[in-house]
Write an enzyme that holds these catalytic residues in place. Structure first.
Site, PDB file in Angstrom:
ATOM      1  N   ALA A  25       0.806  -1.227   0.000  1.00  0.00           N
ATOM      2  CA  ALA A  25       0.000   0.000   0.000  1.00  0.00           C
ATOM      3  C   ALA A  25       0.838   1.276   0.000  1.00  0.00           C
ATOM      4  CB  ALA A  25      -0.925  -0.005   1.226  1.00  0.00           C
ATOM      5  N   HIS A  26       1.978   1.258   0.705  1.00  0.00           N
ATOM      6  CA  HIS A  26       2.678   2.548   0.874  1.00  0.00           C
ATOM      7  C   HIS A  26       3.384   3.019  -0.390  1.00  0.00           C
ATOM      8  CE1 HIS A  26       7.064   1.395   1.582  1.00  0.00           C
ATOM      9  NE2 HIS A  26       6.490   0.216   1.695  1.00  0.00           N
ATOM     10  N   THR A  64      -5.206 -11.481  13.381  1.00  0.00           N
ATOM     11  CA  THR A  64      -6.332 -10.562  13.165  1.00  0.00           C
ATOM     12  C   THR A  64      -5.928  -9.525  12.125  1.00  0.00           C
ATOM     13  OG1 THR A  64      -6.965 -10.910  15.454  1.00  0.00           O
ATOM     14  CG2 THR A  64      -7.910  -8.978  14.345  1.00  0.00           C
ATOM     15  N   CYS A 103      16.181   0.686   0.964  1.00  0.00           N
ATOM     16  CA  CYS A 103      16.447  -0.400   1.906  1.00  0.00           C
ATOM     17  C   CYS A 103      17.940  -0.591   2.147  1.00  0.00           C
ATOM     18  CB  CYS A 103      15.883  -1.717   1.395  1.00  0.00           C
ATOM     19  SG  CYS A 103      14.207  -1.581   0.872  1.00  0.00           S
TER      20      CYS A 103
HETATM   21  C1  LIG Z   1      10.089  -4.033  -5.598  1.00  0.00           C
HETATM   22  C2  LIG Z   1       9.822  -4.049  -4.131  1.00  0.00           C
HETATM   23  N1  LIG Z   1       9.435  -5.185  -3.548  1.00  0.00           N
HETATM   24  C3  LIG Z   1       9.178  -5.259  -2.243  1.00  0.00           C
HETATM   25  C4  LIG Z   1       9.320  -4.163  -1.430  1.00  0.00           C
HETATM   26  C5  LIG Z   1       9.033  -4.293   0.022  1.00  0.00           C
HETATM   27  O1  LIG Z   1       7.771  -3.752   0.322  1.00  0.00           O
HETATM   28  P1  LIG Z   1       7.415  -3.380   1.846  1.00  0.00           P
HETATM   29  O2  LIG Z   1       8.207  -2.167   2.168  1.00  0.00           O
HETATM   30  O3  LIG Z   1       5.948  -3.107   1.822  1.00  0.00           O
HETATM   31  O4  LIG Z   1       7.757  -4.557   2.676  1.00  0.00           O
HETATM   32  C6  LIG Z   1       9.733  -2.944  -1.985  1.00  0.00           C
HETATM   33  C7  LIG Z   1       9.945  -1.757  -1.133  1.00  0.00           C
HETATM   34  O5  LIG Z   1      10.826  -0.961  -1.363  1.00  0.00           O
HETATM   35  C8  LIG Z   1       9.990  -2.884  -3.376  1.00  0.00           C
HETATM   36  O6  LIG Z   1      10.380  -1.757  -3.963  1.00  0.00           O
END
Ligand SMILES: Cc1ncc(COP(=O)(O)O)c(C=O)c1O
Length: 406
Positions: free
Chosen positions: A214-215, A251, A340
């Protein structure tokens, strides 16, 4: 319903504080529709699994959100499994398939070297569970060739996982062609559509498993979904309850799911808006034109089909992370590689897999405008970037990426 004064208007999601936010690939602001839905969800008392009126209210809200998410994912409502985000959806798709596979062991999984670490690490976990893993390399543009997938398939291949668009370069993969190849061999296809959901249509992809978060499409953080096509067998990773058809115990995050569904509906509305579609390309064109003023730049992923929202550029003689820090001081929010891995000195695994030398990979910066980014904003951001690059280059080798010995 009333809102705190900091809540953005529907058409103008904003980020806290001044500045120009060009990091939507990392996360997007929450749109007004999603804020409204989350706030509404917070006043729902019941547990969707409870057998009384309060439970029914929560269950009804959850199920209408499931229908809205099905529209985004181009599937039936029953095929939508709510998760705690994109990483969890990826883990459930990869490890859940491996755990559920019966028959010949070891099973085989194919993925690509440019996947998000949520998929790569899930494959590493699948390996610990006994699966054989093949990791495909992209071409120099960051594109996965369906014929490479065909060559890698084996009789024991249970799953292929190739992302829809890459989070660092925005390169869009030929998922429907890959789906045809994978299905011919009797295997399943998972695609991580975290970067594409809400930006381009997910209709007709042909993947059996599709992850979204969602984000990345103006919804709340910490909630996502996995499309699980009928007949696909998965083992749950989170156990201890029968929620989500027994595929994800716990939940459900009712306010989060409501916010995600509202954001999905708003995103679908924008997908159908020709003016918005034209705007995405105009913004990219202006951003690139402005950045070209720096001279000696390379667009990573150039030549491949690409999301206009993601522009990955290497600036010769400048360290990407240094440039990100300098731009942050000047109110420009961008990333070097994926958010990340911010803070890591390793060159991006995505750019490295594309055959880009470490020095150029270390000089890469990702600019990711969003739905409400204006041409003026990217023009200003590009001008400040060019100015910063001029200063960093004038410093000489101190600000430049060093050749890698790795
Ligand atoms: C291609 C991709 N997959 C997975 C994720 C991980 O998603 P989440 O942050 O909702 O765990 C990201 C987040 O940067 C992403 O860009």
């Amino acid at each position: 319903m009333t809102h705190p004064s900091s809540v953005p208007s529907p058409s103008q999601p904003t980020v806290g504080g001044p500045g120009i936010y060009l990091d939507h690939a990392a996360t997007s602001p929450v749109c007004r529709e999603a804020v409204d839905a989350v706030l509404g969800g917070m006043s729902i008392t019941g547990n969707p699994s409870s057998r009384h009126e309060a439970g029914d209210e929560a269950k009804d809200a959850l199920e209408s959100s499931r229908t809205q998410m099905a529209a985004l994912l181009d599937c039936a409502a029953d095929d939508v499994v709510f998760t705690g985000g994109g990483s969890e959806a990826d883990a459930l798709a990869v490890c859940g398939t491996v755990l559920a596979a019966d028959g010949h062991r070891p099973v085989h999984v194919i993925t690509s070297a440019i996947e998000h670490s949520a998929v790569l690490e899930s494959c590493a976990m699948a390996h610990e569970l006994g699966a054989e893993i093949t990791i495909l390399r992209p071409d120099g543009r960051g594109w996965i060739d369906p014929e490479d997938v065909r060559r890698a398939l084996r009789p024991n291949t249970v799953l292929v996982s190739v992302m829809h668009a890459n989070n660092e370069t925005g390169v869009i993969q030929p998922i429907s062609d890959i789906a045809a190849v994978v299905h011919e061999a009797g295997a399943l296809l998972h695609t991580d559509a975290v970067q594409t959901a809400g930006k381009i249509s997910l209709a007709g992809l042909g993947a059996d498993l599709v992850s979204v978060s969602a984000h990345k499409f103006y919804g709340p953080k910490g909630v996502g979904a996995l499309k699980v096509a009928p007949g696909v067998r998965l083992s749950p990773l989170i156990r201890g309850g029968s929620q989500e058809r027994g595929l994800r115990a716990g939940t459900e995050n009712v306010p989060g799911v409501l916010g995600m569904a509202a954001a999905a509906a708003a995103a679908l509305h924008h997908l159908d808006d020709p003016a918005h579609q034209a705007h995405r390309h105009t913004v990219r064109a202006h951003l690139l034109k402005g950045l070209e003023e720096a001279g000696d730049i390379a667009v990573n992923g150039e030549g491949a089909p690409c999301l206009p929202e993601t522009l990955n550029v290497s600036f010769t003689g400048v360290r990407g992370d240094t440039l990100v820090d300098v731009l942050a001081v000047h109110g420009i929010c961008v990333s070097a590689g994926s958010a990340c891995h911010a803070g890591s000195d390793e060159p991006s695994h995505v750019l490295t897999a594309m055959g880009i030398p470490a020095q150029r990979a270390r000089s890469a910066v990702r600019f990711s405008p969003g739905r409400t980014t204006t041409v003026d904003a990217v023009t200003t951001a590009a001008a400040r970037t060019v100015d910063a690059i001029g200063k960093l280059r004038a410093l000489g080798p101190a600000g430049a990426p060093q050749p890698s010995h790795a």
